[in-house]
Design a protein around this motif. Structure first.
Motif, PDB file in Angstrom:
ATOM      1  N   UNK A 126      -7.824   8.888  -5.760  1.00 57.75           N
ATOM      2  CA  UNK A 126      -8.394   8.410  -7.022  1.00 57.75           C
ATOM      3  C   UNK A 126      -7.320   7.764  -7.889  1.00 57.75           C
ATOM      4  N   UNK A 127      -6.139   8.363  -7.939  1.00 60.89           N
ATOM      5  CA  UNK A 127      -5.043   7.785  -8.714  1.00 60.89           C
ATOM      6  C   UNK A 127      -4.611   6.462  -8.098  1.00 60.89           C
ATOM      7  N   UNK A 128      -4.572   6.384  -6.764  1.00 61.24           N
ATOM      8  CA  UNK A 128      -4.207   5.144  -6.101  1.00 61.24           C
ATOM      9  C   UNK A 128      -5.198   4.031  -6.435  1.00 61.24           C
ATOM     10  N   UNK A 129      -6.486   4.344  -6.420  1.00 60.80           N
ATOM     11  CA  UNK A 129      -7.499   3.343  -6.752  1.00 60.80           C
ATOM     12  C   UNK A 129      -7.395   2.911  -8.214  1.00 60.80           C
ATOM     13  N   UNK A 130      -7.067   3.844  -9.098  1.00 56.51           N
ATOM     14  CA  UNK A 130      -6.870   3.502 -10.495  1.00 56.51           C
ATOM     15  C   UNK A 130      -5.672   2.577 -10.659  1.00 56.51           C
ATOM     16  N   UNK A 131      -4.569   2.866  -9.983  1.00 53.50           N
ATOM     17  CA  UNK A 131      -3.400   2.000 -10.038  1.00 53.50           C
ATOM     18  C   UNK A 131      -3.708   0.618  -9.476  1.00 53.50           C
ATOM     19  N   UNK A 139      -6.621  -0.839  -9.409  1.00 51.68           N
ATOM     20  CA  UNK A 139      -7.482  -1.524 -10.369  1.00 51.68           C
ATOM     21  C   UNK A 139      -6.666  -2.058 -11.548  1.00 51.68           C
ATOM     22  N   UNK A 140      -5.678  -1.291 -12.000  1.00 52.25           N
ATOM     23  CA  UNK A 140      -4.823  -1.755 -13.090  1.00 52.25           C
ATOM     24  C   UNK A 140      -3.994  -2.964 -12.678  1.00 52.25           C
ATOM     25  N   UNK A 141      -3.500  -2.959 -11.459  1.00 50.74           N
ATOM     26  CA  UNK A 141      -2.717  -4.093 -10.963  1.00 50.74           C
ATOM     27  C   UNK A 141      -3.584  -5.342 -10.862  1.00 50.74           C
ATOM     28  N   UNK A 142      -4.795  -5.182 -10.319  1.00 51.72           N
ATOM     29  CA  UNK A 142      -5.707  -6.323 -10.197  1.00 51.72           C
ATOM     30  C   UNK A 142      -6.099  -6.841 -11.579  1.00 51.72           C
ATOM     31  N   UNK A 143      -6.350  -5.950 -12.521  1.00 49.95           N
ATOM     32  CA  UNK A 143      -6.706  -6.372 -13.878  1.00 49.95           C
ATOM     33  C   UNK A 143      -5.538  -7.108 -14.537  1.00 49.95           C
ATOM     34  N   UNK A 144      -4.333  -6.618 -14.341  1.00 58.78           N
ATOM     35  CA  UNK A 144      -3.165  -7.291 -14.919  1.00 58.78           C
ATOM     36  C   UNK A 144      -3.005  -8.690 -14.331  1.00 58.78           C
ATOM     37  N   UNK A 145      -3.219  -8.825 -13.044  1.00 59.77           N
ATOM     38  CA  UNK A 145      -3.115 -10.151 -12.424  1.00 59.77           C
ATOM     39  C   UNK A 145      -4.261 -11.059 -12.843  1.00 59.77           C
ATOM     40  N   UNK A 146      -5.442 -10.517 -13.030  1.00 63.22           N
ATOM     41  CA  UNK A 146      -6.593 -11.325 -13.414  1.00 63.22           C
ATOM     42  C   UNK A 146      -6.483 -11.836 -14.841  1.00 63.22           C
ATOM     43  N   UNK A 148       0.840  -1.200   0.000  1.00 66.07           N
ATOM     44  CA  UNK A 148       0.000   0.000   0.000  1.00 66.07           C
ATOM     45  C   UNK A 148       0.873   1.248   0.000  1.00 66.07           C
ATOM     46  N   UNK A 149       1.954   1.231   0.749  1.00 62.50           N
ATOM     47  CA  UNK A 149       2.851   2.396   0.805  1.00 62.50           C
ATOM     48  C   UNK A 149       3.491   2.653  -0.548  1.00 62.50           C
ATOM     49  N   UNK A 150       3.924   1.599  -1.242  1.00 62.56           N
ATOM     50  CA  UNK A 150       4.536   1.764  -2.566  1.00 62.56           C
ATOM     51  C   UNK A 150       3.518   2.317  -3.555  1.00 62.56           C
ATOM     52  N   UNK A 151       2.292   1.791  -3.525  1.00 57.49           N
ATOM     53  CA  UNK A 151       1.247   2.293  -4.422  1.00 57.49           C
ATOM     54  C   UNK A 151       0.939   3.757  -4.108  1.00 57.49           C
ATOM     55  N   UNK A 152       0.905   4.117  -2.825  1.00 64.63           N
ATOM     56  CA  UNK A 152       0.645   5.517  -2.452  1.00 64.63           C
ATOM     57  C   UNK A 152       1.779   6.440  -2.889  1.00 64.63           C
ATOM     58  N   UNK A 153       3.020   5.962  -2.824  1.00 62.15           N
ATOM     59  CA  UNK A 153       4.149   6.780  -3.278  1.00 62.15           C
ATOM     60  C   UNK A 153       4.045   7.037  -4.778  1.00 62.15           C
ATOM     61  N   UNK A 154       3.749   5.979  -5.534  1.00 58.87           N
ATOM     62  CA  UNK A 154       3.598   6.139  -6.988  1.00 58.87           C
ATOM     63  C   UNK A 154       2.421   7.065  -7.296  1.00 58.87           C
ATOM     64  N   UNK A 155       1.320   6.897  -6.568  1.00 57.47           N
ATOM     65  CA  UNK A 155       0.159   7.767  -6.779  1.00 57.47           C
ATOM     66  C   UNK A 155       0.493   9.215  -6.439  1.00 57.47           C
ATOM     67  N   UNK A 156       1.281   9.428  -5.398  1.00 52.56           N
ATOM     68  CA  UNK A 156       1.680  10.787  -5.030  1.00 52.56           C
ATOM     69  C   UNK A 156       2.543  11.441  -6.094  1.00 52.56           C
TER      70      UNK A 156
END
Length: 62
Positions: free
Chosen positions: A34-39, A41-48, A6-14
């Motif tokens: 919003x950017x964090x949630x988009x990221x 969602x993209x990660x979950x879609x890539x894994x799915x 979560x911290x890494x995703x928040x850093x990228x979103x920031x």
């Protein structure tokens, strides 16, 4: 472990949010979330939609 992810995703979103919105803007936190949630969602879609054949090739190579 989950906290690190979560911290890494928040850093990228920031960083991404900082490119488009000033850090002292009132909506910075909302846009960052919003950017964090988009990221996320993209990660979950890539894994799915990860192709199963790639996983099979990696398993056979070992």
């Amino acid at each position: 472990m989950l906290g690190w992810v979560v911290r890494i995703i928040m850093i990228v979103a920031g960083v991404v949010t900082g490119l488009f919105v000033a850090k002292d803007a009132p909506l910075y936190g909302v846009v960052q979330t919003m950017v964090m949630l988009l990221l996320l969602a993209l990660i979950v879609a890539a894994l799915a939609f990860w192709p199963e054949r790639w996983s099979l090739k990696r398993r056979r190579a070992r």
